[in-house]
Motif scaffolding. Structure first.
Motif, PDB file in Angstrom:
ATOM      1  N   SER A 171      -7.552  12.448  -2.666  1.00  0.00           N
ATOM      2  CA  SER A 171      -6.330  13.142  -2.234  1.00  0.00           C
ATOM      3  C   SER A 171      -6.337  14.578  -2.715  1.00  0.00           C
ATOM      4  N   HIS A 230      -2.132   3.997  -6.101  1.00  0.00           N
ATOM      5  CA  HIS A 230      -3.100   2.967  -5.721  1.00  0.00           C
ATOM      6  C   HIS A 230      -3.287   1.964  -6.853  1.00  0.00           C
ATOM      7  N   SER A 240      -2.014  10.131  -5.992  1.00  0.00           N
ATOM      8  CA  SER A 240      -2.466   9.100  -5.067  1.00  0.00           C
ATOM      9  C   SER A 240      -3.195   7.978  -5.804  1.00  0.00           C
ATOM     10  N   PHE A 257       0.912  11.600   1.504  1.00  0.00           N
ATOM     11  CA  PHE A 257       0.711  12.427   2.687  1.00  0.00           C
ATOM     12  C   PHE A 257       0.690  13.909   2.359  1.00  0.00           C
ATOM     13  N   GLU A 305       6.234   0.248   8.042  1.00  0.00           N
ATOM     14  CA  GLU A 305       5.777   1.445   7.347  1.00  0.00           C
ATOM     15  C   GLU A 305       6.935   2.443   7.282  1.00  0.00           C
ATOM     16  N   GLU A 334       0.394   5.572   0.402  1.00  0.00           N
ATOM     17  CA  GLU A 334      -0.470   6.724   0.673  1.00  0.00           C
ATOM     18  C   GLU A 334       0.286   8.013   0.398  1.00  0.00           C
ATOM     19  N   HIS A 358       0.847  -1.194   0.000  1.00  0.00           N
ATOM     20  CA  HIS A 358       0.000   0.000   0.000  1.00  0.00           C
ATOM     21  C   HIS A 358       0.884   1.247   0.000  1.00  0.00           C
ATOM     22  N   TYR A 409      -9.340  13.049   2.930  1.00  0.00           N
ATOM     23  CA  TYR A 409      -8.706  11.752   3.108  1.00  0.00           C
ATOM     24  C   TYR A 409      -9.735  10.707   3.534  1.00  0.00           C
ATOM     25  N   LYS A 419       3.674   1.072   2.880  1.00  0.00           N
ATOM     26  CA  LYS A 419       3.421  -0.049   3.787  1.00  0.00           C
ATOM     27  C   LYS A 419       3.851  -1.334   3.093  1.00  0.00           C
ATOM     28  N   ASN A 472     -11.318   9.260   0.713  1.00  0.00           N
ATOM     29  CA  ASN A 472     -10.394   8.581  -0.188  1.00  0.00           C
ATOM     30  C   ASN A 472     -10.102   9.402  -1.436  1.00  0.00           C
ATOM     31  N   LEU A 521       5.407  10.159   0.682  1.00  0.00           N
ATOM     32  CA  LEU A 521       4.662   8.920   0.454  1.00  0.00           C
ATOM     33  C   LEU A 521       4.898   7.968   1.615  1.00  0.00           C
TER      34      LEU A 521
END
Length: 418
Positions: free
Chosen positions: A151, A99, A95, A12, A37, A10, A8, A146, A31, A149, A28
């Protein structure tokens, strides 16, 4: 044991940095499959170049052979990099791209190239030192967005706009074609003189020497000369082509005394100074692999000098203010002479202090010398007072019996020899 892979990513937010030159990095959170992380920082040019290399590695999945087979997501400019003048109206975000990338089939999402790109680098754990004049600005993802979902960024990036002074024809796929009078927005100002910019929907590297600020001919961000110099090592040989340049062989150590934004830095070697391409320089004693890869994305070649550009047309009446090599050499000599004078004074004082006790030893009667410029009771304080050597009688009176016997034997032997 199966190697860790990214599960994953994300977004930020992003950070505007002014050191070593103006650029933006995206934050970024990655994960991994081992439940760790890690926060990493990547520039948009890095992400854009990685995206192109991924398409080259997987031509079928990128639609290079058949468009209907494409599964690798496209990477348009994020909305915070699109100017109001741009006709591009795509709503995809960085983002969403990350994904989609992680949800690709394992032979892509767990590939070595993707894994290496998202791994933690030394500069992720130890960001560069902050510019004391311009502090970094950080923009984080909006919390409400956020939750949904989506960005959205809490503030827009305002990019610097520059004007093109002459036609530029690209020589590699990483560059873009430009025409005189085009207005471009600068995403990253690389210290080697190649800037990543966007012109409408086109994005790529262009030489800074082909650009000029709109408000004046001089660069507001250009640093002043530092005649103390920062030690660098040449990584490639270069032979001077113009009078104000300097020739160096690979592996030579020089002092960089002026870092210019066009990528041609002024270096000092002994009494000689001259312009040298910064793309062929590394800090002495340091070899940053990742930084070298970033700075040489555009083909391992120095950008052209402003003086070599033909038919350059500026909108400013005055030209850029440039120092001559005579000025650099004269100021360097003056600085080194002043520095040498400051270093010589402590050495002179230390030698005087070192010799003072020897001079004091000549004063066997241990009478303190009086200052010639003060009162008679004022003592000279340039060295500590050394006590007089004790007489032989005093030594015999205070020494041990064993020492007295040895002295007596030594005296009797000396008398017999006479």
């Amino acid at each position: 044991m199966e190697a860790s892979y990214v599960r994953h990513v994300e977004l930020f937010g992003f950070e505007k940095r002014s050191f070593p030159s103006q650029h933006y990095v995206y934050m970024l959170m990655v994960k991994w499959s081992d439940l760790s992380e890690k926060l990493i920082y990547r520039t948009y040019p890095e992400i854009h170049t990685f995206h192109k290399s991924l398409k080259e590695m997987f031509p079928i999945e990128s639609g290079e052979i058949e468009k209907k087979d494409r599964i690798i997501p496209s990477l348009p400019a994020p909305r915070w990099l699109i100017s109001e003048k741009s006709p591009e109206t795509r709503q995809s975000t960085l983002s969403e791209y990350c994904h989609s990338l992680i949800n690709l089939p394992p032979h892509i999402s767990r590939s070595k190239q993707l894994t290496n790109f998202f791994k933690v680098r030394p500069e992720d754990e130890n960001p560069p030192a902050l510019n004391p004049v311009k502090k970094s600005e950080t923009f984080v993802v909006n919390k409400e967005s956020y939750r949904g979902n989506v960005s959205e960024i809490s503030g827009p990036i305002i990019l610097d706009t520059y004007r093109v002074i002459a036609d530029f024809e690209k020589t590699s796929k990483h560059e873009i074609n430009l025409h005189t009078g085009d207005l471009v927005e600068i995403v990253e100002k690389n210290p080697n003189g190649w800037w990543f910019c966007q012109c409408e929907s086109n994005r790529g590297w262009i030489p800074a020497s082909y650009l000029e600020p709109l408000d004046g001919p001089d660069e507001a961000e250009e640093a002043d000369p530092d005649y103390e110099g920062e030690m660098h090592v040449s990584t490639r040989a270069y032979k001077a082509e113009l009078e104000d340049e300097i020739s160096l062989e690979s592996g030579e150590t020089v002092a960089v005394i002026h870092k210019l934004l066009d990528g041609w830095w002024v270096v000092r070697k002994g009494d000689e100074t001259g312009h040298f391409p910064s793309i062929f320089l590394h800090k002495a004693g340091k070899r940053e692999i990742y930084e070298a890869q970033r700075t040489n994305l555009q083909g391992h070649k120095p950008p052209p000098r402003r003086s070599t550009i033909r038919n350059a047309k500026s909108i400013h009446d005055k030209s850029r203010q440039r120092l001559s090599q005579d000025t650099y050499r004269r100021n360097s000599r003056r600085y080194l002479q002043q520095k040498g004078g400051r270093l010589a004074e402590p050495r002179k004082n230390s030698k005087t202090a070192a010799k003072s006790p020897l001079r004091e030893r000549k004063n066997q009667n241990n009478i303190p010398e009086q200052s010639t410029s003060g009162s008679e009771s004022e003592l000279k304080k340039d060295a500590p007072v050394i006590p007089p050597r004790p007489s032989p009688e005093l030594i015999l009176e205070r020494c041990s019996d064993n020492t007295c016997k040895r002295v007596s034997i030594h005296r009797s032997n000396s008398g017999s020899s006479k």
